[in-house]
Motif scaffolding. Structure first.
Motif, mmCIF file in Angstrom:
data_model
loop_
_atom_site.group_PDB
_atom_site.id
_atom_site.type_symbol
_atom_site.label_atom_id
_atom_site.label_comp_id
_atom_site.label_asym_id
_atom_site.label_seq_id
_atom_site.Cartn_x
_atom_site.Cartn_y
_atom_site.Cartn_z
ATOM 1 N N ASP A 1 -17.569 66.669 95.430
ATOM 2 C CA ASP A 1 -17.150 67.518 96.543
ATOM 3 C C ASP A 1 -17.270 66.812 97.888
ATOM 4 O OD1 ASP A 1 -19.952 67.583 96.420
ATOM 5 O OD2 ASP A 1 -20.108 69.752 96.613
ATOM 6 N N ILE A 2 -18.146 65.821 98.001
ATOM 7 C CA ILE A 2 -18.249 65.022 99.234
ATOM 8 C C ILE A 2 -17.318 63.813 99.146
ATOM 9 C CG2 ILE A 2 -19.786 63.701 100.738
ATOM 10 C CD1 ILE A 2 -22.114 65.394 99.669
ATOM 11 N N ILE A 3 -17.185 63.244 97.970
ATOM 12 C CA ILE A 3 -16.385 62.024 97.794
ATOM 13 C C ILE A 3 -14.892 62.290 97.961
ATOM 14 C CG2 ILE A 3 -15.643 60.341 96.051
ATOM 15 C CD1 ILE A 3 -18.583 60.408 95.036
ATOM 16 N N GLU A 4 -14.408 63.383 97.446
ATOM 17 C CA GLU A 4 -12.959 63.634 97.458
ATOM 18 C C GLU A 4 -12.326 63.472 98.843
ATOM 19 O OE1 GLU A 4 -9.761 66.533 95.317
ATOM 20 O OE2 GLU A 4 -11.712 67.387 95.800
ATOM 21 N N PRO A 5 -12.906 64.036 99.910
ATOM 22 C CA PRO A 5 -12.286 63.848 101.230
ATOM 23 C C PRO A 5 -12.324 62.398 101.736
ATOM 24 C CG PRO A 5 -13.846 65.683 101.268
ATOM 25 C CD PRO A 5 -14.021 64.988 99.958
ATOM 26 N N LEU A 6 -13.202 61.572 101.177
ATOM 27 C CA LEU A 6 -13.315 60.174 101.610
ATOM 28 C C LEU A 6 -12.260 59.281 100.962
ATOM 29 C CD1 LEU A 6 -17.183 59.648 101.317
ATOM 30 C CD2 LEU A 6 -15.871 60.417 103.305
ATOM 31 N N LEU A 7 -11.641 59.757 99.895
ATOM 32 C CA LEU A 7 -10.754 58.895 99.119
ATOM 33 C C LEU A 7 -9.536 58.413 99.903
ATOM 34 C CD1 LEU A 7 -10.989 60.465 95.558
ATOM 35 C CD2 LEU A 7 -12.152 58.439 96.471
#
Length: 173
Positions: free
Chosen positions: A70-76
């Protein structure tokens, strides 16, 4: 370098991220630092995402590692390379049992040891969990990522991945 490492607890994300730092200067962020703030309660998701986005925006070269889809997805969108460490539950359990004291997470080695049984139970559920920490969610992030990506299913592949990445950064491949 703009790298995200995902995987189960004990998969080797922190170890590999430190190896990758040998490839060149980069800032490193363990998402454990953002997901929790001095307690076992998760911080509000929006705050964790905001802090993670600030980190990647403020650093030209970075490595982010964690199990928090849930935190990683926006960083992709800012990520160049996604590395999925998926060595299997038994390997992760062995790594957790051998893990040295992590002072950034626990006030003492005794406190960490006291949490080990809960951690092992949590690690064992990786393949069946449907939350943001589970295999299903990590697999979906990995499959949906359009940039450079690699999945390592054995810790022996980590050194090779680190070496290949280092060589590519230095212009050798």
């Amino acid at each position: 370098m703009k790298i995200v490492l995902i995987g189960n607890a004990g998969a080797g994300k922190s170890t590999l991220s430190r190896q990758l730092l040998d490839s060149g200067p980069a800032a490193r962020l363990s998402l454990d630092e953002l997901a929790f703030s001095g307690s076992s309660e998760r911080r509000p998701l929006a705050d964790s995402i905001s802090d993670a986005m600030k980190f990647v925006e403020e650093n030209e070269s970075w490595i982010v590692e964690g199990c928090y889809s849930d935190i990683i997805e926006p960083l992709l969108e800012q990520t160049e390379t996604l590395i999925f460490l998926n060595p299997g539950v038994e390997v992760c359990i062995r790594h957790c049992n051998a893990r040295p004291w992590e002072p950034e997470k626990f006030t003492s080695s005794a406190e960490q040891d006291g949490n080990l049984e809960n951690l092992i139970k949590w690690v064992k559920d990786y393949e069946t969990r449907t939350d943001e920490y589970g295999l299903k969610r990590h697999r979906a992030l990995f499959e949906g990522f359009n940039g450079a990506k690699v999945e390592c299913n054995n810790p022996s592949e980590y050194d090779l991945a680190s070496h290949l990445f280092s060589t590519a950064l230095k212009g050798g491949g």
